[in-house]
Design a protein around this motif. Structure first.
Motif, PDB file in Angstrom:
ATOM      1  N   GLY A  82       0.813  -1.213   0.000  1.00  0.00           N
ATOM      2  CA  GLY A  82       0.000   0.000   0.000  1.00  0.00           C
ATOM      3  C   GLY A  82       0.845   1.261   0.000  1.00  0.00           C
ATOM      4  N   HIS A  83       0.201   2.411  -0.161  1.00  0.00           N
ATOM      5  CA  HIS A  83       0.905   3.688  -0.240  1.00  0.00           C
ATOM      6  C   HIS A  83       0.232   4.762   0.599  1.00  0.00           C
ATOM      7  N   LEU A  84       1.036   5.753   0.972  1.00  0.00           N
ATOM      8  CA  LEU A  84       0.544   6.939   1.662  1.00  0.00           C
ATOM      9  C   LEU A  84       0.553   8.086   0.660  1.00  0.00           C
ATOM     10  N   PHE A  85      -0.558   8.802   0.550  1.00  0.00           N
ATOM     11  CA  PHE A  85      -0.690   9.882  -0.425  1.00  0.00           C
ATOM     12  C   PHE A  85      -0.704  11.225   0.283  1.00  0.00           C
ATOM     13  N   ALA A  86      -0.161  12.228  -0.415  1.00  0.00           N
ATOM     14  CA  ALA A  86      -0.084  13.568   0.186  1.00  0.00           C
ATOM     15  C   ALA A  86      -0.285  14.629  -0.883  1.00  0.00           C
ATOM     16  N   ALA A  87      -0.895  15.745  -0.440  1.00  0.00           N
ATOM     17  CA  ALA A  87      -1.116  16.870  -1.349  1.00  0.00           C
ATOM     18  C   ALA A  87      -0.018  17.914  -1.215  1.00  0.00           C
ATOM     19  N   SER A  88       0.664  17.926  -0.073  1.00  0.00           N
ATOM     20  CA  SER A  88       1.715  18.924   0.164  1.00  0.00           C
ATOM     21  C   SER A  88       3.054  18.239   0.350  1.00  0.00           C
ATOM     22  N   LEU A  89       4.123  18.974   0.081  1.00  0.00           N
ATOM     23  CA  LEU A  89       5.467  18.428   0.205  1.00  0.00           C
ATOM     24  C   LEU A  89       5.802  18.123   1.655  1.00  0.00           C
ATOM     25  N   SER A  90       5.355  18.994   2.573  1.00  0.00           N
ATOM     26  CA  SER A  90       5.655  18.769   3.992  1.00  0.00           C
ATOM     27  C   SER A  90       5.035  17.469   4.490  1.00  0.00           C
ATOM     28  N   GLU A  91       3.801  17.220   4.067  1.00  0.00           N
ATOM     29  CA  GLU A  91       3.138  15.978   4.458  1.00  0.00           C
ATOM     30  C   GLU A  91       3.855  14.780   3.846  1.00  0.00           C
ATOM     31  N   HIS A  92       4.260  14.922   2.622  1.00  0.00           N
ATOM     32  CA  HIS A  92       4.962  13.837   1.952  1.00  0.00           C
ATOM     33  C   HIS A  92       6.300  13.560   2.621  1.00  0.00           C
ATOM     34  N   ASN A  93       7.003  14.612   3.014  1.00  0.00           N
ATOM     35  CA  ASN A  93       8.304  14.414   3.666  1.00  0.00           C
ATOM     36  C   ASN A  93       8.150  13.629   4.966  1.00  0.00           C
ATOM     37  N   ARG A  94       7.085  13.899   5.696  1.00  0.00           N
ATOM     38  CA  ARG A  94       6.842  13.143   6.920  1.00  0.00           C
ATOM     39  C   ARG A  94       6.589  11.660   6.601  1.00  0.00           C
ATOM     40  N   ASN A  95       5.778  11.434   5.561  1.00  0.00           N
ATOM     41  CA  ASN A  95       5.493  10.049   5.164  1.00  0.00           C
ATOM     42  C   ASN A  95       6.766   9.340   4.689  1.00  0.00           C
ATOM     43  N   ALA A  96       7.582  10.067   3.915  1.00  0.00           N
ATOM     44  CA  ALA A  96       8.808   9.478   3.369  1.00  0.00           C
ATOM     45  C   ALA A  96       9.804   9.164   4.483  1.00  0.00           C
ATOM     46  N   ALA A  97       9.916  10.079   5.456  1.00  0.00           N
ATOM     47  CA  ALA A  97      10.840   9.854   6.572  1.00  0.00           C
ATOM     48  C   ALA A  97      10.430   8.620   7.365  1.00  0.00           C
ATOM     49  N   ARG A  98       9.158   8.452   7.537  1.00  0.00           N
ATOM     50  CA  ARG A  98       8.640   7.278   8.242  1.00  0.00           C
ATOM     51  C   ARG A  98       8.996   5.992   7.479  1.00  0.00           C
ATOM     52  N   TYR A  99       8.863   6.049   6.189  1.00  0.00           N
ATOM     53  CA  TYR A  99       9.163   4.871   5.371  1.00  0.00           C
ATOM     54  C   TYR A  99      10.662   4.580   5.367  1.00  0.00           C
ATOM     55  N   HIS A 100      11.486   5.621   5.312  1.00  0.00           N
ATOM     56  CA  HIS A 100      12.936   5.428   5.308  1.00  0.00           C
ATOM     57  C   HIS A 100      13.417   4.824   6.635  1.00  0.00           C
ATOM     58  N   ARG A 101      12.788   5.244   7.738  1.00  0.00           N
ATOM     59  CA  ARG A 101      13.140   4.651   9.032  1.00  0.00           C
ATOM     60  C   ARG A 101      12.815   3.158   9.030  1.00  0.00           C
ATOM     61  N   TRP A 102      11.708   2.832   8.399  1.00  0.00           N
ATOM     62  CA  TRP A 102      11.287   1.425   8.319  1.00  0.00           C
ATOM     63  C   TRP A 102      12.306   0.620   7.493  1.00  0.00           C
ATOM     64  N   LEU A 103      12.786   1.207   6.381  1.00  0.00           N
ATOM     65  CA  LEU A 103      13.801   0.546   5.552  1.00  0.00           C
ATOM     66  C   LEU A 103      15.111   0.361   6.318  1.00  0.00           C
ATOM     67  N   ASN A 104      15.535   1.434   7.008  1.00  0.00           N
ATOM     68  CA  ASN A 104      16.792   1.390   7.739  1.00  0.00           C
ATOM     69  C   ASN A 104      16.760   0.329   8.837  1.00  0.00           C
ATOM     70  N   ALA A 105      15.604   0.209   9.483  1.00  0.00           N
ATOM     71  CA  ALA A 105      15.472  -0.756  10.565  1.00  0.00           C
ATOM     72  C   ALA A 105      15.615  -2.188  10.068  1.00  0.00           C
ATOM     73  N   ARG A 106      15.351  -2.382   8.796  1.00  0.00           N
ATOM     74  CA  ARG A 106      15.452  -3.723   8.209  1.00  0.00           C
ATOM     75  C   ARG A 106      16.709  -3.896   7.380  1.00  0.00           C
TER      76      ARG A 106
END
Length: 342
Positions: free
Chosen positions: A315-339
């Protein structure tokens, strides 16, 4: 008188024997199979002797001599041998077998292709079902005459192929394969108002196919494809680069990448949609019909960004603004790093 009668009886018996033999040679079962039916393939260029040898080697006929006699009687032995795939049935007579082979009534092959990346992959897949070899078909697909007939370029040629199962004759020519694909392509786009929907998007069918190929590589979830398509269409309308990771993977040729890094984003290629705005020169993959229709029936919204959702596999997280997207992306990158995915 008695001598004449005996001669007559002997001749009658001989004639009856010849007639019985001839009847059996023509009409009696001479095909023995392990199952009710069997497919045989006669390659282009085979002679009658080649066919007879094949039938003997495969132990399809019980009596080669009677087959040869009936083949001669029915003018199959002296005729041009018709190549192709034929379905023969158990307990057939020589007459039935020769009649089929002489007629050229082939049994078609089901040719299925999907999930392919380049035209040469399509050539390889199609040829795996047919007599034609993959190199011959690949070279023909790349030939200017084939590109001109299809009205496509080397970059967009993949868009000719709509994933599906098609019935073809085993010995079909490369020209007929192309003609069939053009017919199926046009038939597909003429259905369900697809051409009108593409025009409404100000996109050609090739461009729709190209965008659908990106959507295909972004998500396997059909319920998200219209939303992802909407994101990319919003970016196209606003002149924002698509910044689609699958295009970077295609550009670099590193198809086993688990994570796209900055060094990949800097790879200079017209397919890199981080560096070049608009659609890439052509599709990066063969999209499913659901992805093509996902673009044509896109979900209208104001999203401009999306990234993978670590809490929802696929699944994916969708965003209309860059700030919202950056938060979603940071969350996903932390998940990648943890694995340890780097």
């Amino acid at each position: 008188m008695r001598k004449f009668l005996w001669i007559f009886l002997i001749l009658l018996i001989v004639a009856a024997g010849i007639g019985y033999y001839g009847y059996n040679a023509i009409f009696a079962p001479n095909v023995t199979l392990a199952q009710d039916e069997q497919l045989i393939r006669i390659p282009t260029g085979f002679t009658y002797e080649d066919v007879l040898l094949m039938l003997e080697d495969k132990e399809i006929i019980d009596n080669s001599r009677t087959f040869d006699q009936v083949a001669s009687l029915m003018d199959y032995k002296s005729s041009s041998i018709r190549s192709g795939q034929y379905e023969i049935k158990n307990n057939w007579s020589n007459k039935e077998l020769v009649g089929l082979l002489r007629s050229g009534r082939q049994t078609p092959v089901n040719v299925t292709f999907n999930n392919l990346r380049k035209p040469e992959d399509v050539a390889g897949k199609i040829s795996s079902y047919l007599e034609i070899d993959s190199l011959t078909l690949k070279e023909y697909f790349e030939h200017p005459s084939a590109l001109e007939k299809a009205g496509l370029t080397p970059e967009t040629f993949l868009s000719l192929f709509i994933p599906n199962t098609y019935q073809m004759y085993w010995n079909v020519s490369k020209e007929d394969i192309l003609d069939r694909m053009i017919t199926e392509h046009d038939k597909f786009w003429s259905k369900e108002n697809r051409l009108k929907k593409a025009e409404k998007l100000n996109l050609t069918p090739e461009e729709v196919y190209t965008l659908a190929s990106i959507v295909e590589k972004e998500s396997l979830r059909n319920d998200e494809k219209t939303t992802i398509a909407g994101v990319y269409l919003n970016r196209l309308k606003q002149g924002i680069p698509l910044q689609a990771d699958p295009t970077v993977v295609f550009a670099t040729g590193e198809f086993d990448l688990r994570r796209v890094l900055n060094k990949h984003l800097a790879y200079d290629s017209p397919y890199n949609t981080y560096l070049y705005a608009g659609l890439p020169p052509g599709p990066i993959y063969m999209p499913s019909i659901s992805s093509i229709d996902g673009v044509l029936n896109y979900n209208g919204h104001d999203y401009l960004y999306f990234c993978a959702n670590p809490d929802q596999p696929g699944g994916h997280l969708f965003a209309a603004s860059l700030s919202e997207h950056n938060r979603n992306a940071a969350r996903y990158h932390r998940w990648l790093n943890a694995r340890g995915i780097r």
